[in-house]
Scaffold this motif. Sequence first.
Motif, PDB file in Angstrom:
ATOM      1  N   LEU A 149       0.951  -1.761  -0.433  1.00 49.79           N
ATOM      2  CA  LEU A 149       0.123   0.101   0.101  1.00 49.79           C
ATOM      3  C   LEU A 149       1.308   1.373  -0.125  1.00 49.79           C
ATOM      4  O   LEU A 149       0.437   2.237  -0.531  1.00 49.79           O
ATOM      5  CB  LEU A 149      -0.710   0.170   1.015  1.00 49.79           C
ATOM      6  CG  LEU A 149      -2.110  -0.904   0.747  1.00 49.79           C
ATOM      7  CD1 LEU A 149      -3.304  -0.727   2.639  1.00 49.79           C
ATOM      8  CD2 LEU A 149      -2.825  -0.790  -0.156  1.00 49.79           C
ATOM      9  N   LEU A 150       1.991   0.627   0.544  1.00 51.51           N
ATOM     10  CA  LEU A 150       3.312   2.004   0.949  1.00 51.51           C
ATOM     11  C   LEU A 150       3.539   2.833  -0.978  1.00 51.51           C
ATOM     12  O   LEU A 150       3.598   3.566  -0.925  1.00 51.51           O
ATOM     13  CB  LEU A 150       3.981   2.049   1.378  1.00 51.51           C
ATOM     14  CG  LEU A 150       5.623   3.020   2.546  1.00 51.51           C
ATOM     15  CD1 LEU A 150       4.925   4.241   2.541  1.00 51.51           C
ATOM     16  CD2 LEU A 150       6.503   3.108   2.815  1.00 51.51           C
ATOM     17  N   LYS A 151       3.966   1.514  -1.084  1.00 50.71           N
ATOM     18  CA  LYS A 151       4.013   1.946  -2.612  1.00 50.71           C
ATOM     19  C   LYS A 151       3.575   1.904  -3.415  1.00 50.71           C
ATOM     20  O   LYS A 151       4.072   2.976  -4.514  1.00 50.71           O
ATOM     21  CB  LYS A 151       5.363  -0.144  -2.801  1.00 50.71           C
ATOM     22  CG  LYS A 151       6.113  -0.032  -4.447  1.00 50.71           C
ATOM     23  CD  LYS A 151       7.597   0.751  -3.886  1.00 50.71           C
ATOM     24  CE  LYS A 151       8.520   0.214  -4.684  1.00 50.71           C
ATOM     25  NZ  LYS A 151       9.674   1.455  -3.849  1.00 50.71           N
ATOM     26  N   ILE A 152       2.150   1.556  -3.692  1.00 51.67           N
ATOM     27  CA  ILE A 152       1.048   1.980  -4.453  1.00 51.67           C
ATOM     28  C   ILE A 152       0.862   3.957  -4.151  1.00 51.67           C
ATOM     29  O   ILE A 152       1.090   4.554  -5.707  1.00 51.67           O
ATOM     30  CB  ILE A 152      -0.253   0.967  -4.466  1.00 51.67           C
ATOM     31  CG1 ILE A 152       0.050  -0.070  -5.157  1.00 51.67           C
ATOM     32  CG2 ILE A 152      -0.967   1.655  -4.778  1.00 51.67           C
ATOM     33  CD1 ILE A 152      -0.524  -1.066  -4.223  1.00 51.67           C
ATOM     34  N   ALA A 153       0.907   4.202  -2.972  1.00 51.56           N
ATOM     35  CA  ALA A 153       0.491   5.684  -2.116  1.00 51.56           C
ATOM     36  C   ALA A 153       1.892   6.205  -3.007  1.00 51.56           C
ATOM     37  O   ALA A 153       1.975   7.341  -3.547  1.00 51.56           O
ATOM     38  CB  ALA A 153       0.802   5.534  -0.895  1.00 51.56           C
TER      39      ALA A 153
END
Length: 275
Positions: free
Chosen positions: A205-209
């Motif tokens: 989720l952090l990478k997508i954000a």
Amino acid sequence: MLNIIKAVILGIIEGITEFLPISSTGHLYLADEFVRLSESTAFINMFMVVIQLGAIMSVVVLYFHKLNPLSPRKNSQEKRQTWVLWGKVILAVLPSVIIGLPLNDWMEEHLTSWQVIATTLIVYGILFIIIENHNKKTTAKYTDLNHLPMNIALFIGLFQVLSMIPGTSRSGATILGAILIGTSRYVATEFSFFLAIPTMFGASLLKIAKYFMHGNTFTGMQTVVLLTGVIVSFVVAYLSIKFLLNYIKKNDFKAFGWYRIILGVVVIAYFTLFA
């Protein structure tokens, strides 16, 4: 079409290596030398992390009953034990959140190199062999996940922080740490699986954000490529987990240690001679 084929290959590599203690990140980085997607660097970096979601979902599917505290098939004591298990998992993931998040960008920028990956492959390979040889003379203190103390869960979480260094292996660091402080191989492996769920969901989720925050978007083909990698990694990881659980019933982790050492030497030879 070529990118989809490459996504299948990378999904297979991720599915095989995510839960075996041999470093999925290291393998994906090395695979990128030969099976590089024809996409932007930003998309590739995001893809390499997010396809791990497929592997994590295989844990959720395989252990859905065991991890579901609301399962109607459980009695009140079993439901309570499941809530406690989740408490241990959340506690164990805190070190990665507290230490890992502030250092994430720096680690990616400075430690993603073949030299680091080769070194960690070899070092942890040697540690697996040493610790397994030592374990022949000892008896595991914790052979039931329900009896794993909270402080031991936290210590295992501290070992997971080491996996931020590419080539270490998240499962390798947690399994090695858990065995070192007294768990059985089976308990160490299962707890490593469960610890992966919040850790890798959070990382993805952090990478997508970050990907979207930098103004990037998905094209239709990129969406297909990403979903292909995720689905393939799910299927392969499902089979990989079943293999590992059966394997450790009769075997130790020394074979993975030797594999890491050999791969590390191959990496050094390849990049020294040909890169």
